[in-house]
Design an enzyme around this catalytic site. Structure first.
Site, PDB file in Angstrom:
ATOM      1  N   PRO A 195       0.823  -1.214   0.000  1.00  0.00           N
ATOM      2  CA  PRO A 195       0.000   0.000   0.000  1.00  0.00           C
ATOM      3  C   PRO A 195       0.860   1.268   0.000  1.00  0.00           C
ATOM      4  O   PRO A 195       1.970   1.263   0.531  1.00  0.00           O
ATOM      5  CB  PRO A 195      -0.810  -0.109   1.293  1.00  0.00           C
ATOM      6  CG  PRO A 195      -0.165  -1.158   2.116  1.00  0.00           C
ATOM      7  CD  PRO A 195       0.696  -1.993   1.228  1.00  0.00           C
ATOM      8  N   ASP A 196       0.367   2.334  -0.624  1.00  0.00           N
ATOM      9  CA  ASP A 196       1.087   3.611  -0.526  1.00  0.00           C
ATOM     10  C   ASP A 196       0.677   4.286   0.777  1.00  0.00           C
ATOM     11  O   ASP A 196       0.014   3.683   1.624  1.00  0.00           O
ATOM     12  CB  ASP A 196       0.835   4.482  -1.770  1.00  0.00           C
ATOM     13  CG  ASP A 196      -0.622   4.869  -1.939  1.00  0.00           C
ATOM     14  OD1 ASP A 196      -1.418   4.637  -1.008  1.00  0.00           O
ATOM     15  OD2 ASP A 196      -0.964   5.410  -3.004  1.00  0.00           O
ATOM     16  N   PHE A 197       1.069   5.524   0.965  1.00  0.00           N
ATOM     17  CA  PHE A 197       0.701   6.231   2.191  1.00  0.00           C
ATOM     18  C   PHE A 197      -0.687   6.849   2.096  1.00  0.00           C
ATOM     19  O   PHE A 197      -1.513   6.694   2.964  1.00  0.00           O
ATOM     20  CB  PHE A 197       1.689   7.383   2.434  1.00  0.00           C
ATOM     21  CG  PHE A 197       2.893   6.986   3.251  1.00  0.00           C
ATOM     22  CD1 PHE A 197       2.988   5.748   3.850  1.00  0.00           C
ATOM     23  CD2 PHE A 197       3.939   7.886   3.416  1.00  0.00           C
ATOM     24  CE1 PHE A 197       4.095   5.398   4.596  1.00  0.00           C
ATOM     25  CE2 PHE A 197       5.055   7.549   4.159  1.00  0.00           C
ATOM     26  CZ  PHE A 197       5.137   6.309   4.754  1.00  0.00           C
ATOM     27  N   ARG A 198      -0.873   7.566   0.981  1.00  0.00           N
ATOM     28  CA  ARG A 198      -1.981   8.524   1.014  1.00  0.00           C
ATOM     29  C   ARG A 198      -3.204   8.178   0.182  1.00  0.00           C
ATOM     30  O   ARG A 198      -4.167   8.940   0.198  1.00  0.00           O
ATOM     31  CB  ARG A 198      -1.455   9.917   0.610  1.00  0.00           C
ATOM     32  CG  ARG A 198      -0.507  10.481   1.653  1.00  0.00           C
ATOM     33  CD  ARG A 198       0.116  11.781   1.257  1.00  0.00           C
ATOM     34  NE  ARG A 198       1.088  12.207   2.252  1.00  0.00           N
ATOM     35  CZ  ARG A 198       2.348  11.784   2.288  1.00  0.00           C
ATOM     36  NH1 ARG A 198       2.806  10.947   1.370  1.00  0.00           N
ATOM     37  NH2 ARG A 198       3.158  12.207   3.235  1.00  0.00           N
ATOM     38  N   ASN A 223      10.984   5.071  -2.369  1.00  0.00           N
ATOM     39  CA  ASN A 223      10.543   3.794  -1.813  1.00  0.00           C
ATOM     40  C   ASN A 223      11.655   3.091  -1.038  1.00  0.00           C
ATOM     41  O   ASN A 223      12.834   3.197  -1.369  1.00  0.00           O
ATOM     42  CB  ASN A 223      10.015   2.887  -2.923  1.00  0.00           C
ATOM     43  CG  ASN A 223       8.775   3.474  -3.560  1.00  0.00           C
ATOM     44  OD1 ASN A 223       8.143   4.350  -2.975  1.00  0.00           O
ATOM     45  ND2 ASN A 223       8.441   3.023  -4.752  1.00  0.00           N
ATOM     46  N   ASP A 273      11.205  -0.233  -0.445  1.00  0.00           N
ATOM     47  CA  ASP A 273      10.942  -1.648  -0.703  1.00  0.00           C
ATOM     48  C   ASP A 273      12.023  -2.322  -1.552  1.00  0.00           C
ATOM     49  O   ASP A 273      12.013  -3.534  -1.738  1.00  0.00           O
ATOM     50  CB  ASP A 273       9.572  -1.843  -1.372  1.00  0.00           C
ATOM     51  CG  ASP A 273       9.412  -1.030  -2.658  1.00  0.00           C
ATOM     52  OD1 ASP A 273      10.415  -0.811  -3.359  1.00  0.00           O
ATOM     53  OD2 ASP A 273       8.278  -0.640  -2.978  1.00  0.00           O
ATOM     54  N   HIS A 327      15.083   7.885   0.558  1.00  0.00           N
ATOM     55  CA  HIS A 327      14.630   7.682   1.934  1.00  0.00           C
ATOM     56  C   HIS A 327      15.232   6.419   2.546  1.00  0.00           C
ATOM     57  O   HIS A 327      14.676   5.834   3.466  1.00  0.00           O
ATOM     58  CB  HIS A 327      13.099   7.661   1.982  1.00  0.00           C
ATOM     59  CG  HIS A 327      12.489   8.968   1.566  1.00  0.00           C
ATOM     60  ND1 HIS A 327      11.181   9.127   1.220  1.00  0.00           N
ATOM     61  CD2 HIS A 327      13.050  10.210   1.426  1.00  0.00           C
ATOM     62  CE1 HIS A 327      10.955  10.393   0.891  1.00  0.00           C
ATOM     63  NE2 HIS A 327      12.073  11.066   1.002  1.00  0.00           N
TER      64      HIS A 327
HETATM   65  P1  CNA Z   1       2.154   8.713  -1.318  1.00  0.00           P
HETATM   66  O1  CNA Z   1       2.131  10.037  -0.652  1.00  0.00           O
HETATM   67  O2  CNA Z   1       1.355   7.631  -0.694  1.00  0.00           O
HETATM   68  O3  CNA Z   1       1.639   8.949  -2.810  1.00  0.00           O
HETATM   69  C1  CNA Z   1       1.441   7.900  -3.711  1.00  0.00           C
HETATM   70  C2  CNA Z   1       0.901   8.487  -5.004  1.00  0.00           C
HETATM   71  O4  CNA Z   1       0.844   7.478  -5.968  1.00  0.00           O
HETATM   72  C3  CNA Z   1      -0.493   9.077  -4.886  1.00  0.00           C
HETATM   73  O5  CNA Z   1      -0.527  10.307  -5.548  1.00  0.00           O
HETATM   74  C4  CNA Z   1      -1.390   8.029  -5.578  1.00  0.00           C
HETATM   75  O6  CNA Z   1      -2.510   8.623  -6.207  1.00  0.00           O
HETATM   76  C5  CNA Z   1      -0.443   7.477  -6.599  1.00  0.00           C
HETATM   77  N1  CNA Z   1      -0.679   6.093  -6.987  1.00  0.00           N
HETATM   78  C6  CNA Z   1      -0.945   5.039  -6.169  1.00  0.00           C
HETATM   79  N2  CNA Z   1      -1.018   3.909  -6.898  1.00  0.00           N
HETATM   80  C7  CNA Z   1      -0.795   4.260  -8.195  1.00  0.00           C
HETATM   81  C8  CNA Z   1      -0.747   3.545  -9.417  1.00  0.00           C
HETATM   82  N3  CNA Z   1      -0.925   2.225  -9.461  1.00  0.00           N
HETATM   83  N4  CNA Z   1      -0.506   4.231 -10.551  1.00  0.00           N
HETATM   84  C9  CNA Z   1      -0.341   5.572 -10.535  1.00  0.00           C
HETATM   85  N5  CNA Z   1      -0.380   6.303  -9.409  1.00  0.00           N
HETATM   86  C10 CNA Z   1      -0.596   5.652  -8.248  1.00  0.00           C
HETATM   87  O7  CNA Z   1       3.639   8.167  -1.505  1.00  0.00           O
HETATM   88  P2  CNA Z   1       4.962   8.979  -1.900  1.00  0.00           P
HETATM   89  O8  CNA Z   1       5.901   7.988  -2.415  1.00  0.00           O
HETATM   90  O9  CNA Z   1       4.656  10.185  -2.696  1.00  0.00           O
HETATM   91  O10 CNA Z   1       5.413   9.480  -0.454  1.00  0.00           O
HETATM   92  C11 CNA Z   1       6.697   9.352  -0.033  1.00  0.00           C
HETATM   93  C12 CNA Z   1       6.838   8.387   1.147  1.00  0.00           C
HETATM   94  C13 CNA Z   1       6.064   7.132   0.973  1.00  0.00           C
HETATM   95  C14 CNA Z   1       8.238   7.910   1.254  1.00  0.00           C
HETATM   96  O11 CNA Z   1       8.794   8.368   2.427  1.00  0.00           O
HETATM   97  C15 CNA Z   1       8.212   6.381   1.239  1.00  0.00           C
HETATM   98  O12 CNA Z   1       9.173   5.811   2.046  1.00  0.00           O
HETATM   99  C16 CNA Z   1       6.858   6.045   1.665  1.00  0.00           C
HETATM  100  N6  CNA Z   1       6.295   4.744   1.282  1.00  0.00           N
HETATM  101  C17 CNA Z   1       7.026   3.849   0.579  1.00  0.00           C
HETATM  102  C18 CNA Z   1       6.463   2.643   0.211  1.00  0.00           C
HETATM  103  C19 CNA Z   1       7.294   1.655  -0.552  1.00  0.00           C
HETATM  104  O13 CNA Z   1       8.515   1.583  -0.351  1.00  0.00           O
HETATM  105  N7  CNA Z   1       6.655   0.895  -1.442  1.00  0.00           N
HETATM  106  C20 CNA Z   1       5.138   2.351   0.556  1.00  0.00           C
HETATM  107  C21 CNA Z   1       4.425   3.304   1.298  1.00  0.00           C
HETATM  108  C22 CNA Z   1       5.004   4.491   1.646  1.00  0.00           C
END
Ligand code: CNA
Length: 343
Positions: A34-37, A108, A110, A127
């Site tokens: 899952p993402d954050f937001r 990320n 991951d 990060h």
């Molecule tokens: P965020 O703030 O959660 O934003 C994610 C963005 O991606 C949003 O604008 C969503 O609309 C968009 N989105 C989600 N899924 C898709 C998709 N399939 N296709 C297109 N767009 C999509 O996350 P950010 O990365 O902007 O924020 C930075 C944080 C999140 C960092 O500090 C990370 O460490 C942290 N994070 C990392 C992971 C990971 O490593 N996979 C997971 C969750 C959070």
């Protein structure tokens, strides 16, 4: 979106093309992380079980010092080895194979860019990552084998000063790795053919400002579910904004580029490697020892085998603090018998 993708494809196909990526959690949501937001599915809307005072506390260094349990619970979810790369990750790798990749700045943790076989010289993990573990007080390094052993018994503590230890993931309140600043100093002065910003809300600083600092000679591309930051506040005439799923956009893009087969081969190779049993340690996918000369295919094999271990042996809902260790034990039992490299 189609006309913008065509424009992007023609830029990528242009002579001496240079591509730079700025990516975030959205490129990994299709992998199951899952993402954050994102509303409803994002980590921030699913953190109630951790009883946090505010969602960002899980990555807040001051909160961690008082209550490391929340981070360690989340770490189990995101620990490298539990997930496979997405098509978008493999597209970054494909750009490397085509010798047009210049850099990939990722937020990320991951490590899926590495798992997809992108060389660490191209990756800037802004990060941080799980690759190294340090004491938060005396900064003594702890090797990951010890860390994993200690995690069996609870929250690991420094063997020297007894403070908490944590992987070198950058928390709110900590500075970014030197590599981020050193390479951005250089890359911000360079002209690229395209800068592809994908899967990020661009809400975390200083990463969020990078697309605004990219040279005006570079065409900026946003592939995201929503418009954000500079693309909304200070758009450039040449920007290509595509509000779309990353993998869906990549599918169409590789069709236009005539690279569909190349991408499929990379992905298929990965799937075949999953079927081969494998032996490795978790550190291998992070190795910087050039003498080891681990091929990209082997690295991918190892990463994929981690997924097998997780799926077949250790993935159980409602895990406790020992599950990361069990995951690694499962991984270490597997043998790589054959690795087929595509040259
Ligand atoms: P965020 O703030 O959660 O934003 C994610 C963005 O991606 C949003 O604008 C969503 O609309 C968009 N989105 C989600 N899924 C898709 C998709 N399939 N296709 C297109 N767009 C999509 O996350 P950010 O990365 O902007 O924020 C930075 C944080 C999140 C960092 O500090 C990370 O460490 C942290 N994070 C990392 C992971 C990971 O490593 N996979 C997971 C969750 C959070």
């Amino acid at each position: 979106m189609d006309s913008k993708l065509k424009k992007l494809a023609s830029l990528i196909k242009s002579k001496d093309a240079k591509v730079i990526f700025f990516v975030g959690a959205g490129i990994s949501t299709n992998c199951g992380i899952p993402d954050f937001r994102s509303p409803k599915t994002g980590l921030y809307s699913n953190l109630q079980k951790l009883n946090l005072p505010f969602p960002e506390a899980v990555f807040d260094i001051n909160y961690f010092k008082r209550n490391p349990k929340a981070f360690y619970t989340l770490a189990e979810e995101m620990y490298p080895g539990k997930y496979l790369p997405s098509k978008f990750h493999y597209f970054i790798r494909l750009c490397q194979e085509k010798k047009i990749l210049k850099r990939c700045y990722t937020q990320n943790i991951d490590a899926l860019e590495r798992v997809a076989g992108v060389h660490e010289d191209y990756i800037v993990e802004a990060h941080g990552s799980f690759a190294k573990i340090h004491c938060i007080k005396c900064h003594t390094e702890m090797d990951s084998v010890t860390w994993k052993k200690l995690m069996k018994k609870g929250i690991p503590r420094c063997q020297k000063c007894k403070s908490y230890v944590k992987p070198d993931i950058v928390f709110f309140g900590e500075s970014l790795p030197a590599k981020f600043f050193d390479l951005w100093e250089k890359d911000s002065k360079d002209d690229f053919t395209v800068a592809i910003v994908a899967g990020t809300s661009l809400e975390v600083y200083p990463f969020a400002v990078l697309p605004s600092e990219i040279s005006s000679k570079t065409t900026r591309v946003l592939i995201n579910r929503e418009i954000c930051a500079d693309f909304e506040d200070c758009p450039r005439k040449s920007d290509l904004v595509m509000l779309a799923d990353c993998d869906h956009a990549v599918n169409k893009l590789v069709d236009l580029l005539g690279w569909q087969d190349d991408l499929e081969i990379l992905i298929e190779e990965g799937k075949k490697l999953i079927e081969s049993p494998a032996t490795f340690t978790l550190e291998d996918s992070y190795t910087t020892d050039k003498k080891k000369k681990t091929s990209e295919a082997e690295k991918t094999a190892r990463a994929l085998a981690k997924k097998v271990a997780e799926v077949e042996k250790v993935a159980t809902p409602g895990k406790d603090d020992t599950s990361v260790d069990e995951l690694i034990k499962g991984i270490e039992k597997i043998d790589i018998k054959s690795v087929r490299a595509k040259k």
